[in-house]
Structure formats: structure tokens, C-alpha cells
Design a protein around this motif. Structure first.
Motif, mmCIF file in Angstrom:
data_model
loop_
_atom_site.group_PDB
_atom_site.id
_atom_site.type_symbol
_atom_site.label_atom_id
_atom_site.label_comp_id
_atom_site.label_asym_id
_atom_site.label_seq_id
_atom_site.Cartn_x
_atom_site.Cartn_y
_atom_site.Cartn_z
ATOM 1 N N LYS A 121 -5.439 -34.320 4.244
ATOM 2 C CA LYS A 121 -4.005 -34.206 4.504
ATOM 3 C C LYS A 121 -3.522 -35.120 5.616
ATOM 4 O O LYS A 121 -2.348 -35.453 5.673
ATOM 5 C CB LYS A 121 -3.669 -32.747 4.858
ATOM 6 N N ASP A 122 -4.404 -35.517 6.516
ATOM 7 C CA ASP A 122 -3.974 -36.272 7.696
ATOM 8 C C ASP A 122 -4.843 -37.495 7.969
ATOM 9 O O ASP A 122 -4.942 -37.933 9.109
ATOM 10 C CB ASP A 122 -3.971 -35.353 8.932
ATOM 11 N N ARG A 153 -7.410 -28.808 6.809
ATOM 12 C CA ARG A 153 -6.856 -30.166 6.826
ATOM 13 C C ARG A 153 -7.663 -31.141 5.986
ATOM 14 O O ARG A 153 -7.129 -32.138 5.516
ATOM 15 C CB ARG A 153 -6.805 -30.706 8.272
ATOM 16 N N SER A 208 1.369 -26.406 4.365
ATOM 17 C CA SER A 208 1.173 -27.631 5.129
ATOM 18 C C SER A 208 2.507 -28.263 5.513
ATOM 19 O O SER A 208 2.578 -29.046 6.457
ATOM 20 C CB SER A 208 0.337 -28.631 4.327
ATOM 21 N N THR A 210 -10.636 -28.296 10.081
ATOM 22 C CA THR A 210 -9.480 -27.416 10.207
ATOM 23 C C THR A 210 -8.525 -27.887 11.306
ATOM 24 O O THR A 210 -8.860 -28.761 12.106
ATOM 25 C CB THR A 210 -9.914 -25.976 10.543
ATOM 26 N N ALA A 211 -7.344 -27.281 11.322
ATOM 27 C CA ALA A 211 -6.416 -27.499 12.422
ATOM 28 C C ALA A 211 -7.061 -27.030 13.726
ATOM 29 O O ALA A 211 -7.970 -26.188 13.722
ATOM 30 C CB ALA A 211 -5.109 -26.748 12.168
ATOM 31 N N GLU A 218 -10.350 -30.373 14.078
ATOM 32 C CA GLU A 218 -9.846 -31.741 13.965
ATOM 33 C C GLU A 218 -9.830 -32.487 15.298
ATOM 34 O O GLU A 218 -9.766 -33.719 15.310
ATOM 35 C CB GLU A 218 -8.438 -31.736 13.371
#
Length: 328
Positions: free
Chosen positions: A201-202, A107, A242, A132-133, A174
Motif C-alpha cells: 500500500k505504501d 500495509r 486504508s 503493519t502500521a 513499518e
């Protein structure tokens, strides 16, 4: 000595350990001192810098605008040279980060250490942090490790292709972004505020910094936008995985089991390769891997350097010194 003057001298006493003079904007962003200075006016910092230069305590390079101690004038050339070499390293790292970002569970990727400040020598390694996720850290690390090995970019490999090996020394889940209380010191805080995002990404950099609000005990004026606006990570909207993470949902139970297996295997290998190293901290949700961690030595050197810089000061200190001493 005013609170602002002490904060400036303290900051420059620290960064000079890395031969790194600072510009006025950087001194304001990274101002180190009393946490109550959260509303400090930039004009006051400028006036304090002018006073310190006028007193001969600091010097200012007229062409580049860097501030440094008078006996450290050579650091201006050092910083400019390292900026040039760092940009070349960063180009390589950006390409690798875009490749790693295709992994479905990665992520965030950010540059840490000297490279994040463009202060790396030509042959230096590139240190990264990857978020990471949730509950996929060890699977993501395993795949990333194999990818870097195949590309001969893994630190420690023989016959690394080119220079500047990649070292992902910080992995975080995360949902677990808190830094361990025992690691909340000046060195770690400075590393955090200098993180240079490559992939975000988030909006995880902002979340990471806000979660670790303790860094403002050291750097009260720091705001996430100061660094993120300069180099906001790419959202990578084209990334296939993603956008389609939902296709993996039916396999969640299998991946959960694989995550546990990957964690146990990698933990066993880490303990085998570094049996007595206390600088490696791990859990199912984070891995801080610094086999040659010199934080303790750095803090000692900083304390000695600050005392040396303050030893010739003939004015009494205000109560800002107590705040700084408590934070070290």
C-alpha cells in the motif's frame, strides 16, 4: 578462475540445495560474489556462462534455458513441475491476502520461502511476511490469526480446509524494518531478494530492501525493481479502512493500550508453546517466528557443496574467493 566464474559457481552451488536451476537473467540478478561487482556488465556474465558450459562444468537446457551442474539435469523437470503447483497455491494465497489487506493496520503482504520462487511442492505451506502500521503489529497479528483460524487456514490446525496452510512467520512494524545484525547472513539475504509482493500500500518493499542494504554484500547486482516489477503488489485503492484511517485517530490512546495488552498476551502464548526455541525472535516491533529454522544447517551444506564443486578446478582462484568466504 575469474571473479565472475566463481560467483556463478557459488550461486548455483547454493540454489542446487533446493533443486532450483537458474536462467541467465536470474543468475545476473542473483549474482553472488564480490560486493565490488556492483557495475558488472551482463555481457561478462554471459561470456562466463558460455565458458563454463564449454568446459563441461555447467550444463544448459536448450529448451527452457536453465543452467545447472551436469549431474543435476533432473532439476529442470523438478522446477517446471513445482512452478505449475506453485501457481495454484499462489492463486489461493492472493485471495487470502486481499482479505487480510482489509485490516486497517496491514500495509504490506509478501510471499517468502519456496513459494516466492514458484518452487513449492503441491502440499507445501505458504510462508508470508506482513508489515503493519506503526505500533499496531500485535493487534493486526491477533485479528489475522483469528481470521485464519476461522477459515481453517492456520498452519498447525487440524482438518485444514484443503491444503497449503498459511504461515505468517515474519511480522514487522513499518518504522522498524532493519533485520537484526545477527541474522544478516546468506540465507536471510536470499529470502529477502526473493520476496514476492502481493499487497504493497505504501511502497514498503522498496523501503524494506533499501533499509537492509547489507544484502548487497551477498548479491551486489540485485535491484529492488528486478523483483517488484515482475509482481508489484496491489495498492488496493478500494480498501475502506486504508482510506479512512483518520477515523480511528480519536481512539488512538485506546488502541495503544490494546496493542500493549495484545503484545503481552501473545508473547506469553508464544513462550508457552515454544519454551526453548531460540529461533523465535520478538519485540514490540517485530516477530521472526521460525520454529524449525535450518539456517545453520543450510550454510554448512552450502559450504560443503561449494567445496565439492570447486575441488576439481585446476585453475588458481583470484581474490574473489576471499570476499565470498567472508560473507558466508
Amino acid at each position: 578462475m575469474t571473479r565472475e566464474e566463481l560467483g556463478i559457481i557459488s550461486l548455483l552451488s547454493y540454489v542446487e540445495l533446493f533443486d532450483y536451476p537458474l536462467k541467465e537473467s536470474e543468475i545476473f540478478s542473483y549474482y553472488f560474489g564480490d560486493p565490488s561487482a556492483g557495475n558488472l556488465d551482463r555481457k561478462i556474465i554471459k561470456e562466463s556462462l558460455d565458458y563454463l558450459v564449454g568446459q563441461g562444468i555447467l550444463s544448459r537446457d536448450s529448451s527452457a534455458g536453465f543452467y545447472f551442474f551436469p549431474d543435476k539435469s533432473y532439476t529442470v523437470e523438478t522446477r517446471l513441475e513445482r512452478e505449475e503447483s506453485s501457481r495454484k497455491i499462489l492463486l489461493k494465497v492472493r485471495k487470502i491476502s486481499r482479505l487480510l489487506a482489509f485490516l486497517p493496520w496491514v500495509r504490506f503482504i509478501g510471499v517468502t520461502g519456496a513459494l516466492s520462487s514458484l518452487n513449492s511442492p503441491p502440499d507445501d505451506d505458504a510462508d508470508l511476511i506482513i508489515i503493519t502500521a506503526h505500533n499496531r503489529l500485535w493487534l493486526a497479528r491477533l485479528i489475522a490469526f483469528l481470521a485464519l483460524k476461522i477459515l481453517r487456514l492456520k498452519k498447525g490446525q487440524k482438518r485444514i480446509r484443503g491444503r497449503n496452510a498459511i504461515c505468517v512467520n515474519v511480522w514487522m512494524d513499518e518504522q522498524y524494518l532493519d533485520v537484526n545484525p545477527q541474522d544478516r547472513d546468506l540465507v536471510v539475504a536470499y529470502d529477502i531478494i526473493r520476496i514476492k509482493p502481493l499487497i504493497d500500500k505504501d511502497g514498503l518493499l522498496e523501503k524494506f530492501i533499501n533499509t537492509n542494504s547489507w544484502i548487497r554484500n551477498f548479491f551486489p547486482l540485485f535491484q529492488e525493481n528486478d523483483s517488484a516489477k515482475r509482481s508489484r503488489g496491489e495498492p488496493l485503492s478500494f480498501t475502506f479502512f486504508s482510506r479512512r484511517r483518520d477515523i480511528f485517530y480519536p481512539l488512538k490512546v485506546i488502541f495503544d493500550l490494546l496493542e500493549i495488552i495484545a503484545y503481552k498476551i501473545q508473547l506469553r502464548l508464544i513462550k508457552k508453546n515454544f519454551p526453548d526455541n531460540l529461533n523465535i525472535k520478538e519485540s514490540p516491533f517485530h516477530l521472526w517466528q521460525h520454529p524449525s529454522d535450518n539456517r545453520g544447517k543450510t550454510l554448512v551444506r552450502y559450504g560443503e557443496n561449494l567445496n565439492r564443486r570447486l575441488s576439481g578446478w585446476d585453475q588458481p582462484l583470484d581474490n574473489g574467493q576471499k570476499s565470498i568466504d567472508n560473507n558466508i
